[in-house]
Design an enzyme around this catalytic site. Structure first.
Site, PDB file in Angstrom:
ATOM      1  CE1 TYR A  98     -25.180 -45.563 -38.696  1.00  0.00           C
ATOM      2  CE2 TYR A  98     -25.555 -43.826 -37.105  1.00  0.00           C
ATOM      3  CZ  TYR A  98     -26.043 -44.761 -37.982  1.00  0.00           C
ATOM      4  OH  TYR A  98     -27.395 -44.897 -38.149  1.00  0.00           O
ATOM      5  CE  LYS A 195     -27.559 -50.193 -36.630  1.00  0.00           C
ATOM      6  NZ  LYS A 195     -26.496 -49.214 -36.560  1.00  0.00           N
TER       7      LYS A 195
HETATM    8  C1  PLP Z   1     -26.459 -47.800 -36.252  1.00  0.00           C
HETATM    9  C2  PLP Z   1     -25.224 -47.250 -35.643  1.00  0.00           C
HETATM   10  C3  PLP Z   1     -25.272 -46.208 -34.714  1.00  0.00           C
HETATM   11  C4  PLP Z   1     -26.568 -45.526 -34.326  1.00  0.00           C
HETATM   12  O1  PLP Z   1     -27.427 -46.382 -33.644  1.00  0.00           O
HETATM   13  P1  PLP Z   1     -29.033 -46.250 -33.694  1.00  0.00           P
HETATM   14  O2  PLP Z   1     -29.465 -47.382 -32.846  1.00  0.00           O
HETATM   15  O3  PLP Z   1     -29.439 -46.376 -35.133  1.00  0.00           O
HETATM   16  O4  PLP Z   1     -29.358 -44.911 -33.132  1.00  0.00           O
HETATM   17  C5  PLP Z   1     -24.079 -45.765 -34.181  1.00  0.00           C
HETATM   18  N1  PLP Z   1     -22.900 -46.308 -34.539  1.00  0.00           N
HETATM   19  C6  PLP Z   1     -22.822 -47.293 -35.430  1.00  0.00           C
HETATM   20  C7  PLP Z   1     -21.484 -47.852 -35.778  1.00  0.00           C
HETATM   21  C8  PLP Z   1     -23.959 -47.800 -36.026  1.00  0.00           C
HETATM   22  O5  PLP Z   1     -23.873 -48.778 -36.927  1.00  0.00           O
END
Ligand code: PLP
Length: 379
Positions: A98, A195
Site C-alpha cells: 500500500y 475497507k
Molecule cells: C487503505 C489501506 C491502508 C490505510 O488505511 P487508512 O484507513 O486509509 O489509513 C493500509 N493498508 C492497505 C492494504 C489499505 O488498503
C-alpha cells in the site's frame, strides 16, 4: 463459535442500562466517578469508550486473537506498531505494498532513524536471506496491492520466529473472513477498517489484533499515549458493517471470479492479476491460506499507455473511479496516478505496476451488470 455467528454476537451484549440490542454510540468524552478513582472502568474517552470496547472485543474474536486496538485510520494503526521499535531498528517489508504504508516508512519513520527495506517475499527464502542484525519487524501484505501477489504467511512467520522477529500482517485486502494471519503465526494483524470491515465507504478507521495479551497492553498504551483514537460514531459504523462481512465478501468474491474470467478472455486485455486463476504464481498459497480468492483484481491493457487506461477509467458507469476498496459498490482505479503515486516510477515498474494497470474493487452488485459496464468501457 463459527465465523457467521461471531460477526453478529462476539463481544456484543444488550446495553445493561436500557436493554438496547444495538451497541449505543456513547458520545461522551468523560465519565462520572463516585469518588476519586471509584468508577465503572471508564475515565476519559481517549483511553476507553464503550462503543470502541465492544468493537475491539468483536474484532479480537474475528481474527482469533485475545485483544484488539482501534485507531482513527489504518495508517494510525501502522504508526502504533512502528512505535514499538527504537531508533536503529529495521523493518523488512514486502516490496509491493500500500502506497501510504511505504510513504509513512520512508518519509516519516526514516527521519527517526528507523530503517526500512522492501523485498520480494514470493519466496520465503528471500526473507531469511534479507534478515540483518537490526531487523525487528517484518511487514507482510497479502494479497498485495495492486499486483495481487501472495506471501506465504506461515512460512515467513516460521522464519521470523527462529530469529525472534515480530511479524505484522496487513490483512486489509483479504478481510478476516478470507484469512486469519494470527492462526498462521503472525503476531499482529492490521486492518484498514475503512475497507471490507466497514464495508460501505462511509468511515475511515483502523485496527490491530494480537494474540499476546502483553503486546496488546503495549499497543493500548501507545493508543492512549499518542491519541489517534476513532470516535464512537465511527466505531458504531464499523460494528454495523461487520454484521454482514461474511455475506458481502462471499458475494464480492463470486462476482470477482466471473469478472476475472471475462477480462482474461477480452481481446484488449493483456493480463489479469487474480489469485483464483490456477496459473497465478500465488494460486497454491492462496488456496492454502485463504477461504476464497478475494474480490480485488488488477489488469493490464495490450495498448499499455496511460492514455488507453484513462479512456477505460473514464468510461465506466457502474464502476466509480475512486480510491479505496472493499465497499458494497464496485470501484475502478489507476494505481500509478492514484493510490501509488507516492512510489517513484522506477520502483513501481520493478513490480509490474505499469502506467496502464487498472485496479478493480468488486462490489456486490449483479455480476452481469458489472461485466456489461466493463465490456462497454473496453469497447
Ligand atoms: C487503505 C489501506 C491502508 C490505510 O488505511 P487508512 O484507513 O486509509 O489509513 C493500509 N493498508 C492497505 C492494504 C489499505 O488498503
Amino acid at each position: 463459535m463459527k465465523f457467521a455467528t461471531k460477526v453478529i454476537h462476539a463481544g456484543i451484549e444488550p446495553d445493561p442500562s436500557t436493554g438496547a440490542v444495538m451497541t449505543p454510540i456513547f458520545q461522551t468524552s468523560t465519565y462520572a466517578q463516585n469518588a476519586p478513582g471509584d468508577h465503572k472502568g471508564y475515565e476519559y474517552a481517549r483511553s476507553k469508550n464503550p462503543t470502541r470496547t465492544a468493537l475491539e472485543a468483536n474484532l479480537a474474536a474475528l481474527e482469533n486473537g485475545v485483544d484488539a486496538i482501534c485507531f482513527g485510520s489504518g495508517l494510525a494503526a501502522q504508526d502504533a506498531v512502528v512505535k514499538l521499535l527504537k531508533t536503529g531498528d529495521e523493518i523488512l517489508a514486502v516490496n509491493d505494498l500500500y502506497g501510504g504504508t511505504y510513504r509513512q516508512l520512508i518519509r516519516v519513520w526514516s527521519q527517526w532513524g528507523l530503517k526500512s527495506r522492501f523485498i520480494d517475499m514470493h519466496d520465503p527464502a528471500n526473507v531469511d536471506a534479507a534478515i540483518g542484525p537490526d531487523t525487528r519487524l517484518i511487514w507482510i501484505e497479502t494479497p498485495t496491492n495492486p499486483m495481487l501477489n501472495l506471501v506465504d504467511i506461515e512460512a515467513v512467520c516460521a522464519i521470523a520466529k527462529r530469529h525472534g522477529i515480530m511479524v505484522c500482517v496487513d490483512n486489509t485486502f483479504a478481510s478476516p473472513y478470507l484469512q486469519n494471519p494470527l492462526d498462521l503465526g503472525a503476531d499482529v494483524v492490521l486492518h484498514s477498517a475503512t475497507k471490507y470491515l466497514g464495508g460501505h465507504s462511509d468511515v475511515v478507521h483502523g485496527c490491530l489484533i494480537v494474540k499476546d495479551a502483553e503486546l496488546g497492553k503495549q499497543l493500548h498504551f501507545i493508543q492512549n499515549a499518542s491519541g489517534a483514537v476513532p470516535g464512537p460514531q465511527d466505531c458504531f459504523l464499523v460494528l454495523r458493517g461487520i454484521k454482514t462481512l461474511h455475506l458481502r465478501v462471499q458475494r464480492a468474491c463470486e462476482n470477482a471470479e466471473k469478472i476475472a474470467h471475462f477480462l482474461a478472455s477480452h481481446p484488449k486485455v493483456a493480463s489479469v492479476n487474480w489469485p483464483g486463476f490456477s496459473h497465478h504464481p500465488g494460486h497454491a498459497i492462496a488456496a492454502k491460506q485463504m477461504r476464497m480468492f478475494g474480490a480485488m483484481l488488477s489488469f493490464d491493457l495490450k495498448d499499455n499507455t496511460f492514455d488507453s487506461a484513462k479512456r477505460v477509467l473514464s468510461a465506466t458507469h457502474l464502476f466509480t473511479l475512486a480510491e479505496s476498496l472493499g465497499g458494497v459498490e464496485s470501484l475502478i482505479g489507476h494505481p500509478a496516478s492514484m493510490t501509488h503515486a507516492s512510489i517513484p516510477r522506477e520502483e513501481r515498474m520493478k513490480v509490474g505496476l505499469t502506467d496502464s494497470l487498472i485496479r478493480l474493487s468488486i462490489g456486490i452488485e449483479d455480476a452481469d451488470d458489472l461485466i456489461e459496464d466493463l465490456k462497454k468501457a473496453l469497447g
